[in-house]
Design a protein around this motif. Structure first.
Motif, PDB file in Angstrom:
ATOM      1  N   LEU A  94       0.829  -1.207   0.000  1.00 59.23           N
ATOM      2  CA  LEU A  94       0.000   0.000   0.000  1.00 59.23           C
ATOM      3  C   LEU A  94       0.861   1.254   0.000  1.00 59.23           C
ATOM      4  CD1 LEU A  94      -2.666   1.536   0.254  1.00 59.23           C
ATOM      5  CD2 LEU A  94      -2.579   1.135   2.735  1.00 59.23           C
ATOM      6  N   ALA A  95       1.912   1.264   0.811  1.00 61.29           N
ATOM      7  CA  ALA A  95       2.811   2.415   0.854  1.00 61.29           C
ATOM      8  C   ALA A  95       3.448   2.667  -0.517  1.00 61.29           C
ATOM      9  CB  ALA A  95       3.894   2.192   1.903  1.00 61.29           C
ATOM     10  N   GLY A  96       3.838   1.592  -1.201  1.00 63.53           N
ATOM     11  CA  GLY A  96       4.418   1.737  -2.536  1.00 63.53           C
ATOM     12  C   GLY A  96       3.430   2.309  -3.533  1.00 63.53           C
ATOM     13  N   ILE A  97       2.175   1.883  -3.445  1.00 64.59           N
ATOM     14  CA  ILE A  97       1.135   2.399  -4.349  1.00 64.59           C
ATOM     15  C   ILE A  97       0.926   3.885  -4.116  1.00 64.59           C
ATOM     16  CG2 ILE A  97      -1.327   2.274  -4.910  1.00 64.59           C
ATOM     17  CD1 ILE A  97      -1.147  -0.732  -4.126  1.00 64.59           C
ATOM     18  N   LEU A  98       0.805   4.291  -2.864  1.00 64.89           N
ATOM     19  CA  LEU A  98       0.585   5.704  -2.542  1.00 64.89           C
ATOM     20  C   LEU A  98       1.761   6.556  -2.980  1.00 64.89           C
ATOM     21  CD1 LEU A  98      -1.050   5.381   1.007  1.00 64.89           C
ATOM     22  CD2 LEU A  98      -2.196   5.850  -1.171  1.00 64.89           C
ATOM     23  N   MET A  99       2.978   6.050  -2.795  1.00 67.00           N
ATOM     24  CA  MET A  99       4.157   6.780  -3.228  1.00 67.00           C
ATOM     25  C   MET A  99       4.187   6.923  -4.748  1.00 67.00           C
ATOM     26  SD  MET A  99       6.992   8.206  -1.984  1.00 67.00           S
ATOM     27  CE  MET A  99       7.416   7.391  -0.441  1.00 67.00           C
ATOM     28  N   ALA A 100       3.866   5.848  -5.451  1.00 69.20           N
ATOM     29  CA  ALA A 100       3.877   5.879  -6.912  1.00 69.20           C
ATOM     30  C   ALA A 100       2.806   6.826  -7.453  1.00 69.20           C
ATOM     31  CB  ALA A 100       3.665   4.476  -7.467  1.00 69.20           C
ATOM     32  N   LEU A 101       1.660   6.866  -6.815  1.00 74.77           N
ATOM     33  CA  LEU A 101       0.603   7.788  -7.246  1.00 74.77           C
ATOM     34  C   LEU A 101       1.036   9.242  -7.099  1.00 74.77           C
ATOM     35  CD1 LEU A 101      -2.554   6.044  -5.745  1.00 74.77           C
ATOM     36  CD2 LEU A 101      -2.166   6.516  -8.173  1.00 74.77           C
TER      37      LEU A 101
END
Length: 292
Positions: free
Chosen positions: A202-209
């Motif tokens: 989830l942290a990776g998704i939010l960072m990528a967004l």
């Protein structure tokens, strides 16, 4: 200007706390640095990219699938890589090297499949930030902040109130005593990796967004997570939250006063100060055996 710096610090704190919680609960259980956590962080973003751009799925279901796959990836790493070494009582140093090797392998697989260019999973247009007093915040940053704070509270309640959460804490405190008391430590380790890896995805998704993604982004995020866990104290959700806030604020005040190139230096300067004067962190307890 100070209002914007404060708001940016809060946003950074929410990002660091999310990856730090996942790393922290795994470290508290197994007592070695799970560097492959950074690879799971990256995998979450690239799983989402695969579903949204290659399979044309909407962002929300893509994100949910990516989080589930990140959780499964963490379980895979534990079952097929760590567990054989742990059962043979290999030293934490060996497990650290195995973890670093796992990180490198997964990162290179991602690079081989997707390339090393910066990619984005954001599909909508870039919009003007929302005014909060004299500062501005984007809708995505506001959503990420709310998600991070909600998960921080949720994980704290889970660890403190639920039966599984109490078992996780027991295994982290005294694994042998927990095992003698009837706790299935292998099951608890598996649950811990599943939960921690889901948070990393989830942290990776939010960072990528927010800023895009590349295969190498996991190491910096992981190092910030490690700094937060050490400053906050292993096993302390409150300590992790305060440490993330301290780190986020210090970094953005530093950016304001001396430039962006000093962000990492500021983080590790704070880490050195804590290691010298309070190595157990804000609320952490001194660990009898130093396993790194």
């Amino acid at each position: 200007m100070i209002g914007q710096v404060f708001l940016n610090g809060l946003i950074a704190a929410s990002a660091w706390s999310l990856i730090a919680i996942g790393f922290g609960i795994i470290f508290y259980s197994v007592r070695f640095f799970h560097f492959a956590h950074g690879a799971v962080f990256v995998a979450g973003a690239y799983f989402t990219f695969l579903f949204t751009h290659k399979l044309a799925l909407p962002l929300l279901p893509s994100s949910m699938l990516a989080i589930a796959l990140s959780s499964l990836l963490g379980c895979f790493i534990y079952i097929f890589i760590y567990r054989p070494f742990m059962r043979r009582n290999f030293s934490p140093t060996i497990l650290l090297l195995v973890s670093m090797g796992s990180y490198i392998v997964i990162q290179n697989i991602i690079s081989l499949i997707f390339g090393d260019d910066v990619l984005s999973i954001r599909s909508g247009p870039v919009t003007e930030g929302i005014s909060v007093g004299i500062a501005k915040i984007t809708l995505l940053q506001a959503q990420s902040f709310v998600i991070s704070v909600s998960l921080l509270i949720g994980i704290a309640l889970f660890l403190g109130k639920s039966k599984i959460g109490k078992a996780m804490r027991a295994v982290g405190n005294e694994p042998q005593l927990a095992k003698i008391s009837g706790v299935n430590t292998d099951r608890i380790y598996l649950i811990t990796f599943a939960l921690g890896s889901a948070l990393a995805g989830l942290a990776g998704i939010l960072m990528a967004l927010d800023v895009g993604m590349r295969p190498s982004m996991g190491m910096n995020a992981l190092l910030m997570g490690v700094v937060v866990v050490i400053i906050g104290g292993a096993g302390s959700i409150t300590g992790i939250a305060l440490a993330a806030l301290l780190l986020g604020m210090a970094q953005h005040v530093g950016v304001w006063k001396i430039g962006t190139e000093w962000q990492d230096a500021i983080a590790f300067a704070i880490l050195l100060i804590f290691l010298l004067f309070r190595p157990q962190g804000f609320f952490g307890k001194k660990i009898k055996k130093a396993n790194i």
